[in-house]
Design an enzyme around this catalytic site. Structure first.
Site: not given
Length: 484
Positions: A340, A342
């Protein structure tokens, strides 16, 4: 025996094939070689699209949605989606069809293939989730400790009666919608004889730092030492059984063992009812997403230097062997995969002249999702995460490899320099279908001032079809620095 979902082919060239899932998973189904299950056809004209539909599975729950296929997806004879006659697959990817929840015995038709859904639910206590004998709704322990054990289950935060087809500790719909309000109350009880909250005993609540769909982060300060920490609380979207709880806590232990100057340090955590929390290092510079939103895109050198630090953290984590703890059958060499990366998960500290990047939520979003605690997540509302997700991660959800983190980091750099994700996600479109069908837009089309040598590296790092072109964090780091 845990709950499971089986997809069985009952009509079509691969009749007899079966696929069983006892953990959170999603399956892209179609004719393409990277689909699983893959649809094989005998006729001269294909009736099934290359990427036809998606099964989002979180046993015992399962749902399906069409990707704008040519001939549509049908559930028990009812069409749930297809693109209009004359539209291309690319135009079909711009459509967003409703999702259809499935139950045991439902039949899904794709072209000449029919898939039957089978759902098995183990009998378990409606309160704690412990497996019980068939015909019993409550285990002996809950029956002995709860005088009204046969009454409806109650939300572990506000205490109101609620219902769930799953057994275990759960939240009511109101608490799921706004975990922030309830988290404040929960944090306020940290020193009030709450054994489950011992990791935040002695901390005073200062203010909220941010929130997402299922999580809220607060700043806390220790009353005696003055030490500031961040506390992140995740609200389970489904009832929490003992197996899911153990799975999440096991992976949280792994994250606490990561020790790198560019990884946010974790200082404990736990579970209180259906709320999961962890205490971590506080980074006073906010995150990359906030910085771009506030000040606009970064300068080239500053962006590359920050991303290079994040890549050093990933290179370290990708070489930590942990499959013995997770129980996965993936090769031990893959180490810890973030899954994840980001802009919101790269935090900043240090000074404006010498910023230090810190990767946050390392593996925790994955652990929460893999334990099934996030419920269904592959929906049209997740463009914020899918925008930084490579095709192979969508196709091979369970065994995502380190290169998906490398791609996501390149996508984050792209955002830092342009203010845009590498792919375009028009409002109302299906983000998953866009990832499956569209390539990244060359970065100089977004920002023509970016040096060509650097743009070449970034564009190459964002190639993910059929495979990710730059597979290791160290290679991308070296090539980015060389291009400065």
């Amino acid at each position: 025996m845990s709950a499971s979902v089986t997809l069985s082919v009952i009509v079509g060239p691969t009749v007899g094939a079966g696929f069983t899932f006892d953990h959170k998973a999603h399956c892209v189904v179609g004719r393409a070689e990277d689909c699983h299950p893959r649809i094989v056809e005998d006729g001269p004209r294909p009736l099934t699209s290359r990427h036809h539909c998606l099964f989002d599975i979180n046993p015992p729950d399962i749902r399906v949605r069409d990707f704008g296929s040519l001939n549509g997806t049908h559930v028990n004879g009812v069409e749930i989606g297809r693109r209009a006659p004359g539209q291309t697959p690319e135009e079909g990817a711009l459509l967003n069809f409703r999702e259809c929840d499935l139950v045991d015995g439902d039949e899904v038709r794709l072209g000449d293939t029919v898939i039957r859904v089978g759902v098995v639910v183990a009998p378990s206590c409606r309160h704690c989730g412990t497996e019980v004998a068939a015909g019993f709704a409550v285990c002996d322990r809950c029956r002995a400790t709860e005088p009204n054990a046969r009454a409806a289950a109650r939300c572990t935060l506000c205490g109101c009666a609620t219902q769930s087809r799953r057994a275990g500790k759960l939240l009511c719909d109101d608490c799921k919608r706004d975990p922030g309000v309830r988290a404040v109350a929960l944090l306020g009880d940290g020193a009030a004889n709450r054994e489950q909250l011992s990791a935040i005993d002695g901390y005073d609540l200062i203010r909220e730092l941010g929130r997402g769909g299922q999580a809220v982060v607060h700043l806390v300060r220790h009353a005696d030492s003055g030490q500031e920490r961040a506390v992140k609380m995740l609200a389970a979207q489904v009832a929490v059984d003992p197996s899911a709880e153990r799975s999440f806590l096991r992976e949280m232990d792994i994250v606490q063992g990561l020790n790198h100057p560019n990884i946010v340090a974790y200082h404990g955590g736990g579970v209180s009812g259906a709320m999961f929390y962890f205490v971590c290092e506080y980074c006073d510079g906010g995150n990359i997403a906030q910085a771009v939103e506030r000040d606009g895109p970064f300068g080239v050198e500053a962006a590359v230097r920050i991303v290079a630090q994040a890549l050093q953290a990933l290179d370290y984590a990708h070489h930590v062997p942990v499959d013995w703890a997770t129980g996965d059958t993936a090769p031990a060499a893959i180490g810890v995969v973030h899954r994840d990366v980001k802009p919101a998960n790269i935090l900043l500290t240090g000074t404006a002249a010498m910023p230090v990047a810190k990767l946050a939520d390392f593996g925790l979003a994955k652990a929460f999702d893999r334990a099934g605690l996030s419920g269904h997540t592959m929906t049209g509302t997740m463009a914020g995460t899918v925008g930084y997700m490579a095709r192979p991660q969508l196709i091979d959800y369970k065994f995502a490899k380190p290169e998906v983190d490398v791609w996501a980091t390149a996508a984050t750099l792209y955002y830092m320099l342009t203010g845009h994700t590498p792919r375009e996600f028009p409002r109302g479109t299906d983000p998953i279908a866009i990832v499956l069908r569209d390539n990244a837009i060359p970065i100089r089309k977004r920002n023509p001032t970016i040096p060509r040598a650097l743009a070449t590296v970034i564009d190459e790092a964002l190639i993910d079809r059929p495979n990710i072109r730059i597979p290791t964090a160290d290679e991308l780091r070296r090539r980015l620095l060389d291009a400065l």
